[in-house]
Scaffold this motif. Structure first.
Motif, PDB file in Angstrom:
ATOM      1  N   ALA A 253       0.836  -1.204   0.000  1.00 32.30           N
ATOM      2  CA  ALA A 253       0.000   0.000   0.000  1.00 32.30           C
ATOM      3  C   ALA A 253       0.873   1.256   0.000  1.00 32.30           C
ATOM      4  O   ALA A 253       0.578   2.222  -0.714  1.00 32.30           O
ATOM      5  CB  ALA A 253      -0.927   0.000   1.215  1.00 32.30           C
ATOM      6  N   ARG A 254       1.934   1.250   0.775  1.00 31.67           N
ATOM      7  CA  ARG A 254       2.840   2.406   0.796  1.00 31.67           C
ATOM      8  C   ARG A 254       3.494   2.617  -0.566  1.00 31.67           C
ATOM      9  O   ARG A 254       3.638   3.754  -1.014  1.00 31.67           O
ATOM     10  CB  ARG A 254       3.910   2.225   1.865  1.00 31.67           C
ATOM     11  CG  ARG A 254       3.399   2.461   3.258  1.00 31.67           C
ATOM     12  CD  ARG A 254       4.493   2.288   4.277  1.00 31.67           C
ATOM     13  NE  ARG A 254       4.026   2.638   5.606  1.00 31.67           N
ATOM     14  CZ  ARG A 254       4.577   2.222   6.721  1.00 31.67           C
ATOM     15  NH1 ARG A 254       5.640   1.436   6.681  1.00 31.67           N
ATOM     16  NH2 ARG A 254       4.088   2.579   7.889  1.00 31.67           N
ATOM     17  N   ALA A 255       3.882   1.529  -1.199  1.00 31.54           N
ATOM     18  CA  ALA A 255       4.489   1.629  -2.529  1.00 31.54           C
ATOM     19  C   ALA A 255       3.485   2.179  -3.542  1.00 31.54           C
ATOM     20  O   ALA A 255       3.828   3.006  -4.397  1.00 31.54           O
ATOM     21  CB  ALA A 255       5.008   0.274  -2.982  1.00 31.54           C
ATOM     22  N   GLU A 256       2.245   1.750  -3.444  1.00 30.49           N
ATOM     23  CA  GLU A 256       1.205   2.234  -4.351  1.00 30.49           C
ATOM     24  C   GLU A 256       0.942   3.729  -4.127  1.00 30.49           C
ATOM     25  O   GLU A 256       0.806   4.497  -5.080  1.00 30.49           O
ATOM     26  CB  GLU A 256      -0.077   1.437  -4.134  1.00 30.49           C
ATOM     27  CG  GLU A 256      -1.155   1.740  -5.148  1.00 30.49           C
ATOM     28  CD  GLU A 256      -2.367   0.834  -4.968  1.00 30.49           C
ATOM     29  OE1 GLU A 256      -3.479   1.290  -5.327  1.00 30.49           O
ATOM     30  OE2 GLU A 256      -2.213  -0.301  -4.485  1.00 30.49           O
ATOM     31  N   ILE A 257       0.890   4.156  -2.872  1.00 32.87           N
ATOM     32  CA  ILE A 257       0.690   5.575  -2.560  1.00 32.87           C
ATOM     33  C   ILE A 257       1.853   6.398  -3.089  1.00 32.87           C
ATOM     34  O   ILE A 257       1.655   7.468  -3.671  1.00 32.87           O
ATOM     35  CB  ILE A 257       0.514   5.778  -1.040  1.00 32.87           C
ATOM     36  CG1 ILE A 257      -0.843   5.225  -0.605  1.00 32.87           C
ATOM     37  CG2 ILE A 257       0.645   7.247  -0.661  1.00 32.87           C
ATOM     38  CD1 ILE A 257      -1.016   5.155   0.901  1.00 32.87           C
ATOM     39  N   GLU A 258       3.058   5.884  -2.902  1.00 37.49           N
ATOM     40  CA  GLU A 258       4.245   6.585  -3.401  1.00 37.49           C
ATOM     41  C   GLU A 258       4.192   6.727  -4.923  1.00 37.49           C
ATOM     42  O   GLU A 258       4.513   7.785  -5.465  1.00 37.49           O
ATOM     43  CB  GLU A 258       5.508   5.841  -2.980  1.00 37.49           C
ATOM     44  CG  GLU A 258       6.797   6.533  -3.352  1.00 37.49           C
ATOM     45  CD  GLU A 258       6.976   7.868  -2.641  1.00 37.49           C
ATOM     46  OE1 GLU A 258       7.581   8.772  -3.249  1.00 37.49           O
ATOM     47  OE2 GLU A 258       6.513   8.017  -1.508  1.00 37.49           O
ATOM     48  N   ALA A 259       3.759   5.678  -5.608  1.00 37.86           N
ATOM     49  CA  ALA A 259       3.647   5.732  -7.064  1.00 37.86           C
ATOM     50  C   ALA A 259       2.607   6.762  -7.492  1.00 37.86           C
ATOM     51  O   ALA A 259       2.816   7.525  -8.446  1.00 37.86           O
ATOM     52  CB  ALA A 259       3.288   4.348  -7.615  1.00 37.86           C
ATOM     53  N   ILE A 260       1.482   6.817  -6.797  1.00 31.18           N
ATOM     54  CA  ILE A 260       0.437   7.798  -7.104  1.00 31.18           C
ATOM     55  C   ILE A 260       0.956   9.211  -6.886  1.00 31.18           C
ATOM     56  O   ILE A 260       0.753  10.097  -7.736  1.00 31.18           O
ATOM     57  CB  ILE A 260      -0.826   7.540  -6.263  1.00 31.18           C
ATOM     58  CG1 ILE A 260      -1.489   6.234  -6.705  1.00 31.18           C
ATOM     59  CG2 ILE A 260      -1.799   8.713  -6.345  1.00 31.18           C
ATOM     60  CD1 ILE A 260      -2.583   5.747  -5.763  1.00 31.18           C
ATOM     61  N   MET A 261       1.641   9.433  -5.787  1.00 33.05           N
ATOM     62  CA  MET A 261       2.180  10.762  -5.479  1.00 33.05           C
ATOM     63  C   MET A 261       3.234  11.175  -6.518  1.00 33.05           C
ATOM     64  O   MET A 261       3.290  12.330  -6.929  1.00 33.05           O
ATOM     65  CB  MET A 261       2.787  10.796  -4.076  1.00 33.05           C
ATOM     66  CG  MET A 261       1.774  10.514  -2.988  1.00 33.05           C
ATOM     67  SD  MET A 261       0.377  11.661  -2.977  1.00 33.05           S
ATOM     68  CE  MET A 261       1.142  13.085  -2.264  1.00 33.05           C
ATOM     69  N   THR A 262       4.046  10.235  -6.956  1.00 29.01           N
ATOM     70  CA  THR A 262       5.069  10.529  -7.969  1.00 29.01           C
ATOM     71  C   THR A 262       4.414  10.901  -9.294  1.00 29.01           C
ATOM     72  O   THR A 262       4.850  11.844  -9.961  1.00 29.01           O
ATOM     73  CB  THR A 262       5.995   9.307  -8.157  1.00 29.01           C
ATOM     74  OG1 THR A 262       6.590   8.987  -6.903  1.00 29.01           O
ATOM     75  CG2 THR A 262       7.067   9.583  -9.184  1.00 29.01           C
ATOM     76  N   ARG A 263       3.340  10.184  -9.677  1.00 28.84           N
ATOM     77  CA  ARG A 263       2.628  10.503 -10.923  1.00 28.84           C
ATOM     78  C   ARG A 263       2.008  11.911 -10.841  1.00 28.84           C
ATOM     79  O   ARG A 263       2.019  12.651 -11.819  1.00 28.84           O
ATOM     80  CB  ARG A 263       1.563   9.463 -11.204  1.00 28.84           C
ATOM     81  CG  ARG A 263       2.115   8.170 -11.780  1.00 28.84           C
ATOM     82  CD  ARG A 263       1.021   7.306 -12.390  1.00 28.84           C
ATOM     83  NE  ARG A 263      -0.024   6.971 -11.439  1.00 28.84           N
ATOM     84  CZ  ARG A 263      -0.134   5.834 -10.766  1.00 28.84           C
ATOM     85  NH1 ARG A 263       0.792   4.900 -10.930  1.00 28.84           N
ATOM     86  NH2 ARG A 263      -1.125   5.601  -9.943  1.00 28.84           N
ATOM     87  N   ARG A 264       1.450  12.247  -9.701  1.00 26.78           N
ATOM     88  CA  ARG A 264       0.823  13.565  -9.529  1.00 26.78           C
ATOM     89  C   ARG A 264       1.850  14.682  -9.637  1.00 26.78           C
ATOM     90  O   ARG A 264       1.587  15.742 -10.204  1.00 26.78           O
ATOM     91  CB  ARG A 264       0.109  13.682  -8.197  1.00 26.78           C
ATOM     92  CG  ARG A 264      -1.195  12.952  -8.173  1.00 26.78           C
ATOM     93  CD  ARG A 264      -1.912  13.203  -6.881  1.00 26.78           C
ATOM     94  NE  ARG A 264      -3.197  12.521  -6.866  1.00 26.78           N
ATOM     95  CZ  ARG A 264      -4.005  12.485  -5.840  1.00 26.78           C
ATOM     96  NH1 ARG A 264      -3.664  13.097  -4.708  1.00 26.78           N
ATOM     97  NH2 ARG A 264      -5.152  11.853  -5.906  1.00 26.78           N
ATOM     98  N   LYS A 265       3.029  14.469  -9.085  1.00 21.43           N
ATOM     99  CA  LYS A 265       4.089  15.480  -9.124  1.00 21.43           C
ATOM    100  C   LYS A 265       4.623  15.678 -10.536  1.00 21.43           C
ATOM    101  O   LYS A 265       5.064  16.755 -10.888  1.00 21.43           O
ATOM    102  CB  LYS A 265       5.236  15.089  -8.190  1.00 21.43           C
ATOM    103  CG  LYS A 265       4.892  15.259  -6.737  1.00 21.43           C
ATOM    104  CD  LYS A 265       6.066  14.863  -5.868  1.00 21.43           C
ATOM    105  CE  LYS A 265       5.693  14.941  -4.405  1.00 21.43           C
ATOM    106  NZ  LYS A 265       6.801  14.497  -3.541  1.00 21.43           N
ATOM    107  N   SER A 266       4.595  14.628 -11.342  1.00 22.92           N
ATOM    108  CA  SER A 266       5.177  14.706 -12.683  1.00 22.92           C
ATOM    109  C   SER A 266       4.220  15.337 -13.701  1.00 22.92           C
ATOM    110  O   SER A 266       4.593  15.583 -14.831  1.00 22.92           O
ATOM    111  CB  SER A 266       5.603  13.328 -13.170  1.00 22.92           C
ATOM    112  OG  SER A 266       4.481  12.490 -13.339  1.00 22.92           O
ATOM    113  N   ARG A 267       3.013  15.638 -13.317  1.00 16.38           N
ATOM    114  CA  ARG A 267       2.049  16.243 -14.236  1.00 16.38           C
ATOM    115  C   ARG A 267       2.319  17.687 -14.461  1.00 16.38           C
ATOM    116  O   ARG A 267       2.768  18.514 -13.926  1.00 16.38           O
ATOM    117  CB  ARG A 267       0.623  16.102 -13.696  1.00 16.38           C
ATOM    118  CG  ARG A 267       0.122  14.681 -13.808  1.00 16.38           C
ATOM    119  CD  ARG A 267      -1.306  14.622 -13.374  1.00 16.38           C
ATOM    120  NE  ARG A 267      -1.748  13.232 -13.389  1.00 16.38           N
ATOM    121  CZ  ARG A 267      -2.927  12.858 -13.003  1.00 16.38           C
ATOM    122  NH1 ARG A 267      -3.805  13.714 -12.589  1.00 16.38           N
ATOM    123  NH2 ARG A 267      -3.268  11.608 -13.048  1.00 16.38           N
TER     124      ARG A 267
END
Length: 65
Positions: free
Chosen positions: A51-65
């Protein structure tokens, strides 16, 4: 078996410590319950890690937009 209270050595089949006279026997049902709880704890840790890895991936995608 080492006494968890006074740390003296006892025979493996001892129910009571020869030095401090405290109960040192652990019922098989408690050992089985402990093993089950340890297994469940490990499963929850793995789930939390995912779950932490998934949240981190979501946060990284949001930052790269």
């Amino acid at each position: 078996m080492k006494c968890p209270y006074c740390q003296s050595d006892n025979v493996e089949s001892a129910l009571v410590c020869a030095s401090c006279s405290r109960d040192i026997a652990v019922p098989a049902t408690l050992i089985a319950e402990r093993d089950d709880l340890l297994r469940k704890r490990d499963l929850l840790r793995d789930e939390l890690r995912r779950a932490r890895a998934e949240i981190e991936a979501i946060m990284t995608r949001r930052k790269s937009r």
